[in-house]
Design a protein around this motif. Sequence first.
Motif, mmCIF file in Angstrom:
data_model
loop_
_atom_site.group_PDB
_atom_site.id
_atom_site.type_symbol
_atom_site.label_atom_id
_atom_site.label_comp_id
_atom_site.label_asym_id
_atom_site.label_seq_id
_atom_site.Cartn_x
_atom_site.Cartn_y
_atom_site.Cartn_z
ATOM 1 N N GLY A 200 0.781 -1.182 0.040
ATOM 2 C CA GLY A 200 0.023 0.100 -0.085
ATOM 3 C C GLY A 200 0.747 1.093 0.153
ATOM 4 O O GLY A 200 2.104 1.062 0.182
ATOM 5 N N GLU B 169 -5.749 -1.466 9.920
ATOM 6 C CA GLU B 169 -6.927 -2.170 10.117
ATOM 7 C C GLU B 169 -6.854 -3.660 9.844
ATOM 8 O O GLU B 169 -7.112 -4.534 10.602
ATOM 9 N N GLN B 170 -6.079 -3.894 8.551
ATOM 10 C CA GLN B 170 -5.615 -5.284 8.344
ATOM 11 C C GLN B 170 -4.778 -5.996 9.238
ATOM 12 O O GLN B 170 -4.967 -7.128 9.840
ATOM 13 N N ASP C 219 -6.846 -7.064 12.241
ATOM 14 C CA ASP C 219 -7.678 -7.975 11.794
ATOM 15 C C ASP C 219 -6.906 -9.471 12.068
ATOM 16 O O ASP C 219 -7.313 -10.224 12.396
ATOM 17 N N ASP D 282 -2.960 4.811 2.304
ATOM 18 C CA ASP D 282 -3.294 3.492 2.663
ATOM 19 C C ASP D 282 -3.230 3.036 4.073
ATOM 20 O O ASP D 282 -3.619 1.875 4.386
ATOM 21 N N TRP D 283 -2.391 4.103 4.756
ATOM 22 C CA TRP D 283 -1.925 3.555 5.873
ATOM 23 C C TRP D 283 -3.092 3.165 6.964
ATOM 24 O O TRP D 283 -3.029 1.997 7.647
ATOM 25 N N PRO D 284 -4.217 3.996 7.035
ATOM 26 C CA PRO D 284 -5.257 3.334 7.766
ATOM 27 C C PRO D 284 -5.563 1.844 7.575
ATOM 28 O O PRO D 284 -6.333 1.106 8.427
ATOM 29 N N GLU D 285 -6.012 1.705 6.327
ATOM 30 C CA GLU D 285 -6.286 0.214 5.702
ATOM 31 C C GLU D 285 -5.124 -0.589 6.120
ATOM 32 O O GLU D 285 -5.802 -2.197 6.528
ATOM 33 N N LEU D 286 -4.193 -0.279 5.971
ATOM 34 C CA LEU D 286 -2.973 -1.326 6.495
ATOM 35 C C LEU D 286 -3.048 -1.690 7.970
ATOM 36 O O LEU D 286 -2.937 -2.878 8.383
#
Length: 127
Positions: free
Chosen positions: A81, A91-92, A95, A85-89
């Motif tokens: 990313g 979040e992943q 998870d 994309d840091w927030p999505e990374l």
Amino acid sequence: MLDVNPDTVCRLIALARVFHAKEAVVIPEQPTSPSDDWALQVLADHEDDEAFLEFKSIIDDLEPDQQQQVVALLWLGRGDGTLEDWPELLEQAQDDWNPSTAEYLIAHPFLADHLQEALDMQGYDCE
């Protein structure tokens, strides 16, 4: 942007370089199974390695959210990313988090380079 101390990440980078520079460390490019067990299997012969033990101790001393940030830094640095994309990374990483974070991280042969690249992207320097 980071809750984990960049100096801590720099120490992890240094330890990863020492660990991966050893000839006896063999880590496959592709895991043989889709589970995370491959990381534990790879490291079984290195459980008394001083660099790995210090690396693991540092990771284990971090809070889970800080461990997740280090994992997200790995992914950012290897190109999974962009900085946007840091927030999505993160979040992943949240998870996917489990207590074997140190083993997961050190099992990546280019960990040090990826972490360094991600720190650079975030505006931090290890020097």
